[in-house]
Design an enzyme around this catalytic site. Structure first.
Site, PDB file in Angstrom:
ATOM      1  N   SER A  64       0.882  -1.164   0.000  1.00  0.00           N
ATOM      2  CA  SER A  64       0.000   0.000   0.000  1.00  0.00           C
ATOM      3  C   SER A  64       0.917   1.210   0.000  1.00  0.00           C
ATOM      4  O   SER A  64       1.790   1.339   0.862  1.00  0.00           O
ATOM      5  CB  SER A  64      -0.897  -0.018   1.236  1.00  0.00           C
ATOM      6  OG  SER A  64      -1.866   0.998   1.130  1.00  0.00           O
ATOM      7  N   GLU A  65       0.749   2.106  -0.979  1.00  0.00           N
ATOM      8  CA  GLU A  65       1.772   3.121  -1.203  1.00  0.00           C
ATOM      9  C   GLU A  65       1.845   4.184  -0.113  1.00  0.00           C
ATOM     10  O   GLU A  65       2.760   4.998  -0.110  1.00  0.00           O
ATOM     11  CB  GLU A  65       1.607   3.768  -2.587  1.00  0.00           C
ATOM     12  CG  GLU A  65       0.371   4.626  -2.762  1.00  0.00           C
ATOM     13  CD  GLU A  65      -0.790   3.843  -3.373  1.00  0.00           C
ATOM     14  OE1 GLU A  65      -0.825   2.607  -3.196  1.00  0.00           O
ATOM     15  OE2 GLU A  65      -1.644   4.479  -4.015  1.00  0.00           O
ATOM     16  N   ASN A  66       0.903   4.172   0.830  1.00  0.00           N
ATOM     17  CA  ASN A  66       1.054   5.084   1.968  1.00  0.00           C
ATOM     18  C   ASN A  66       2.073   4.557   2.980  1.00  0.00           C
ATOM     19  O   ASN A  66       2.332   5.223   3.982  1.00  0.00           O
ATOM     20  CB  ASN A  66      -0.296   5.361   2.647  1.00  0.00           C
ATOM     21  CG  ASN A  66      -1.005   4.124   3.103  1.00  0.00           C
ATOM     22  OD1 ASN A  66      -0.998   3.105   2.412  1.00  0.00           O
ATOM     23  ND2 ASN A  66      -1.616   4.174   4.268  1.00  0.00           N
ATOM     24  N   GLY A  67       2.656   3.372   2.702  1.00  0.00           N
ATOM     25  CA  GLY A  67       3.794   2.966   3.517  1.00  0.00           C
ATOM     26  C   GLY A  67       3.702   1.606   4.179  1.00  0.00           C
ATOM     27  O   GLY A  67       4.142   1.461   5.322  1.00  0.00           O
ATOM     28  N   SER A 106       8.433   4.206   0.154  1.00  0.00           N
ATOM     29  CA  SER A 106       7.363   3.496  -0.525  1.00  0.00           C
ATOM     30  C   SER A 106       7.438   3.729  -2.034  1.00  0.00           C
ATOM     31  O   SER A 106       7.390   2.780  -2.823  1.00  0.00           O
ATOM     32  CB  SER A 106       6.011   3.975   0.012  1.00  0.00           C
ATOM     33  OG  SER A 106       4.974   3.243  -0.563  1.00  0.00           O
TER      34      SER A 106
END
Lengths: 236, 232, 236, 232
Positions: A64-67, A106
């Site tokens: 998940s690209e928020n980390g 990320s």
């Protein structure tokens, strides 16, 4: 009562008439592209549903690209935390072996090609693999989020979308008409009608949705479509 | 010299009209609630806010928007906010949309003393307009400049008097990047601990980057999309 | 016995003749430049000794560029760890409030100007603040380590060195003769003879070592030296 | 698919003559002892080694030098090694000296998918020769390219089967940067733990960067400069 029965019967009948995939089936078909050991980023919408169809015998890690690497399922009611969300801002969970990092790392791992597969939705895809999915001129623009980073870097990009827009116009085009998100990046498209590969020569039909005729796919694709040999139905 | 201050009001005392602020958080996750409230109370105007999102109508940066304190938002995604939309369409508010990874890396670049970075995000799109495009090893990249901000306002889980910070779960997001990137960094923490309580091996933001720190109060930590399952 | 006494007497006598500072005194004088709240990077050699003279009433955090903020003293015998060293590869300790990070972040904070003061040694310094301290042509070159990063970025750089080299030649020059480490970066020089500031006009004498005459400093400085008003002795 | 392998011999099995290796560590602190031993036993030659230092005569990369396996060292500091000096002066060994921060950041750039970075280190010196110099905001910077390496060999304190790594104290140094930067990353760890034993909040190297992991044996962890005090 009779009206309701008639309604249900009609829906049932329509189901056979309209053989196109629903969004769950599109997700199911895309899940067949996953391989053991893959790191995968799933966009918002249909792509998110792909997580429900990951084959049990392979190990896939969701980013998940928020980390977060190793995104788990939604939490059990009462255990949700405001501090643990996915890029769609939904409450989620971690798994044994998960890792958390900042947004720069990320997108660093995205940019350096460590994510094997990205699945995202689109408004338009062109035959050379351009994608438009963030902006409609004249409408309120919410922003590209991480989509431009993802499409500019991911090694393998699959688009999940309906073959046509609500007005019935093809979303597969010779050239995108909307502002682009990225160029020459989409590798494959899974729609309600077909699986299409993007080759150097353009769109190439790989599979049809069960019961869908090649003619319909050709008619609804606003660009040349390479049809080479027998086109199998999807195996869902 | 101490970095420890009493509260958000003190922390933002020298933020003035026209300041450029970075605000940590992704959606409503990991946002500096106390400082946002203090900024709303103070009423400073014409702010430029660098933040991945713009909050919702009644929480986060949305509160500053409602109060008409924001001149310009620099974000990657600004949905979920009707007042934002109204101000944008009426021309009261300026918005610069930036790919999320570019936003993150332009913060990191500032913190790492790198004046610019090259990224492929946005090549061939309108994001590339007016920017240098450069080919490295057959692939095209855009030159994107490090941010320059007056203040970074971040929210951490725990912090000590040296300014060392740790974040919880995905509330980390942009916080450690922004913490490195501005002239003055203000950190609000859920729990202030004594020096030595945080393991030096597991510090997310070393204290050298933090100028002011205080323990926040009354965190709401609102959830934007409550998704749950019944399965055990 | 008589010989030894004579030897000690001679040394004692020489001490009064040669009023120049020893390396400990140079470090002591540099420590006076420290201010409360400073983050400081101390190079190898004389700069390392500065740590011993930090005034008790101020708080100074030492950075070691291999990845540590808050460097503590050498460990107690038996408590040394191979995993905890400084940039000089000496075993050290952490302090309450220390933090550890990788080499990229370490030089990131150096590059972004977060370190208030860097103290390092030099072979030559020129009147415009150029420094040479890493390479002597014809000799085995060991490398610049982190020196080039430090001098290119630190806001305040103080050089600690002897005023002349073992051959008696000035290390303060109009122009460096050795390959440079960095340009226009040194702010101040503390030598065994003097404290010298680097101004736009060149070297400016600020203080003399106790008992050292201005004439000697001028004679041993191979560049113009601005001497403005009364030059006090260092207060050690 | 598992990343878990049995030992160093297996880990380096496909490293061949002429490979470009990154080796973690600062001095003798945090070096991949097991893999270095295996490389010496295997005897692969003409290696290019990117590593901050070159070990000492009888430990670390020094062992590979003694065995004449290294064609080129890319380092920031190469003292403390007589055999190194001999090979260098005799022309058997090529050395490229790079400022330490540049070395670290060129690793990070590779791991972050950035083809190049700008740094002020080396401007006006012989390091700048042949490089692009560019002015940003009145200050000059050099363009430095991201490293390209076949293998990164790193040493961590603990790791799990997903490849997540944590490092101990200053043995971290270049290890997490190199772990991100090569085509194949090999991690040797002092202790292999089960997935879930490492707190997701405090992972230094996320597993996505690590391709092979094994628990090392017989760590010597030599101290280069033993400095102690008697004060309590």
């Amino acid at each position: 009562m009779l009206v309701i029965l008639l309604y249900i019967f009609t829906l049932f009948f329509l189901h056979f008439l309209i053989m196109a995939l629903n969004k769950f089936q599109i997700a199911q078909r895309i899940a067949q592209e996953l391989k053991d050991g893959y790191y995968v980023n799933l966009g918002i919408g249909i792509p998110t549903l792909v997580a429900n169809y990951i084959p049990a015998d392979i190990n896939v890690v969701l980013q998940s690209e928020n980390g977060l690497l190793g995104m788990g399922p939604f939490p059990i009611e009462g255990e949700e935390s405001a501090d643990l969300i996915n890029a769609g801002k939904q409450t989620i969970t971690t798994l044994p072996g998960s890792s958390i990092f900042d947004s720069a790392m990320s997108f660093g791992m995205i940019r350096s090609g460590k994510i094997n597969l990205t699945v995202l939705g689109a408004m338009e895809v062109s035959e050379n693999g351009d994608i438009a999915n963030w902006k409609i001129p004249g409408k309120m623009v919410k922003g590209m989020g991480g989509a431009m980073d993802l499409v500019a870097s991911a090694k393998n990009i699959i688009v999940a979308m309906m073959h046509t827009n609500p007005a019935g116009e093809s979303k597969l085009l010779k050239k995108c008409t909307l502002p682009l998100t990225g160029t020459n990046c989409v590798k494959k498209i899974v729609t309600d009608l077909a699986v299409i590969e993007i080759t150097k020569e353009g769109f190439k039909l790989l599979e049809r949705a069960p019961g869908i005729m090649i003619e319909e796919i050709i008619a609804k694709t606003n660009a040349s479509l390479i049809v080479d040999g027998i086109i199998p139905e999807m195996d869902l | 010299m101490t970095k420890l201050i009493n509260n958000a009001t003190e922390a933002i005392a020298d933020i003035v009209d026209g300041s450029v602020l970075m605000l940590g958080g992704f959606g409503l996750c990991g946002i500096p609630e106390n400082c946002i409230d203090a900024l709303v109370k103070k009423g400073v105007k014409n702010l430029t806010c660098i933040s991945n999102n713009a909050g919702v109508d009644d929480f986060g940066i949305g509160l500053m928007l409602k109060n008409k304190q924001v001149k310009k938002m620099i974000s990657s995604y600004v949905g979920e906010n009707a007042e934002f939309e109204r101000q944008l369409l009426s021309g009261e508010l300026e918005v610069e949309l930036i790919p999320q990874g570019t936003l993150a890396t332009r913060c990191m670049a500032a913190g790492y003393g790198m004046p610019a970075i090259y990224t492929p995000a946005g090549v061939g799109t309108e994001v590339a307009e007016g920017k240098e495009v450069r080919n490295f090893n057959g692939k095209e990249y855009l030159l994107e400049l490090a941010f320059e901000a007056d203040f970074a306002i971040v929210k951490a889980w725990k912090g000590d008097k040296q300014g060392n910070l740790i974040y919880k779960d995905t509330a980390r997001n942009f916080n450690p990047l922004m913490a490195m990137a501005a002239k003055i960094t203000i950190a609000e923490v859920e729990e202030l601990v004594e020096d030595g309580e945080l393991d030096p091996n597991f510090i997310h933001t070393p204290g050298v980057y933090v100028h002011r720190i205080f323990e926040g109060v009354n965190y709401e930590k609102r959830i934007e999309q409550r998704t749950v399952t019944n399965k055990k």
